[in-house]
Design a protein around this motif. Structure first.
Motif, PDB file in Angstrom:
ATOM      1  N   ASP A 113      11.175  37.177  45.607  1.00 34.42           N
ATOM      2  CA  ASP A 113      12.486  37.095  44.958  1.00 34.42           C
ATOM      3  C   ASP A 113      13.235  38.418  45.079  1.00 34.42           C
ATOM      4  O   ASP A 113      14.443  38.442  45.335  1.00 34.42           O
ATOM      5  N   ARG A 114      12.490  39.525  44.884  1.00 35.77           N
ATOM      6  CA  ARG A 114      13.128  40.847  44.995  1.00 35.77           C
ATOM      7  C   ARG A 114      13.590  41.095  46.425  1.00 35.77           C
ATOM      8  O   ARG A 114      14.671  41.641  46.645  1.00 35.77           O
ATOM      9  N   GLU A 117      16.575  38.989  46.955  1.00 38.39           N
ATOM     10  CA  GLU A 117      17.698  39.590  46.224  1.00 38.39           C
ATOM     11  C   GLU A 117      18.211  40.823  46.954  1.00 38.39           C
ATOM     12  O   GLU A 117      19.417  41.051  47.051  1.00 38.39           O
ATOM     13  N   SER A 118      17.261  41.628  47.467  1.00 42.58           N
ATOM     14  CA  SER A 118      17.643  42.825  48.219  1.00 42.58           C
ATOM     15  C   SER A 118      18.399  42.443  49.483  1.00 42.58           C
ATOM     16  O   SER A 118      19.388  43.094  49.857  1.00 42.58           O
ATOM     17  N   HIS A 121      21.750  41.308  48.530  1.00 42.39           N
ATOM     18  CA  HIS A 121      22.516  42.505  48.163  1.00 42.39           C
ATOM     19  C   HIS A 121      23.006  43.226  49.420  1.00 42.39           C
ATOM     20  O   HIS A 121      24.148  43.689  49.469  1.00 42.39           O
TER      21      HIS A 121
END
Length: 203
Positions: A113-114, A117-118, A121
């Motif tokens: 997920d990170r 998300e990164s 982003h």
């Protein structure tokens, strides 16, 4: 780290992990974490790795259901590593393994997920950067157009001033000529009168 034994053979645990073998046949070394109580070469039992005959290295696992278990692995830093040598700690109880498996899945999902998300982003930053470039280009174009309009308006204003000055000068020149003509006429009339007076006197 506290090492314990449940009476099972450590070779059994080594076989247990062989499902993690890589494509070239090398047994994968579990990810590990630092533990000052269990690190460095194994000199007490003097366990040797299978491929190089060197003292195995102590490590503590940080991976899946094996988190916290001490193990020995090949200490070779260069060249082909012969992988896991043997587990020192026995497997966790099934209930704990299940809990660790769930926690590890949650941890891996959190990492995914990170990462996602990164990535999103990064895409957003890229889009904003492109938009900023477009806005900057638009602003610079607007500034150039504004400069052009300013110069154009200034030139038009100057032309108007010059034209008005020429018209005013022409009007003043005309008025001055009329005044000069009137003065000439007055002088001529005065001369005529003067000649008449001279004739009367001389007559």
């Amino acid at each position: 780290m506290v090492l314990w034994s449940d009476g099972s053979d450590s070779s059994e645990h080594t076989v247990e992990y062989m499902s993690s073998a890589s494509d070239d046949g090398t047994i994968k070394v579990p990810a590990s974490t630092e533990d000052s109580d269990f690190e460095g070469p194994e000199i007490d039992m003097y366990v040797l790795c299978h491929g190089h005959g060197k003292a195995a290295e102590r490590r503590v696992a940080f991976e899946g259901i094996h988190i916290g278990r001490g193990f020995l692995c090949c200490a070779e830093k260069e060249g082909k590593n012969c992988g896991l040598v043997e587990w020192i700690d026995p497997s966790w109880p099934n209930t704990l393994e299940n809990a660790l498996s769930k926690l590890w899945s949650m941890y891996e999902q959190s990492k995914r997920d990170r990462n996602e998300e990164s990535l999103m982003h990064s895409f957003a930053v890229h889009d904003l950067t492109q938009e900023k470039k477009k806005l900057q280009a638009g602003y610079e174009k607007l500034v150039e157009e504004e400069k052009y309009d300013t110069v154009k308006n200034l030139a038009a204003a100057q032309a108007t001033v010059i034209r008005n000055m020429k018209l005013k000068l022409a009007e003043e020149t005309k008025n001055l000529q009329i005044h000069i003509d009137e003065l000439k006429k007055t002088v001529e009339e005065s001369n005529v009168k003067l000649e008449g007076i001279k004739a009367i006197i001389n007559g």
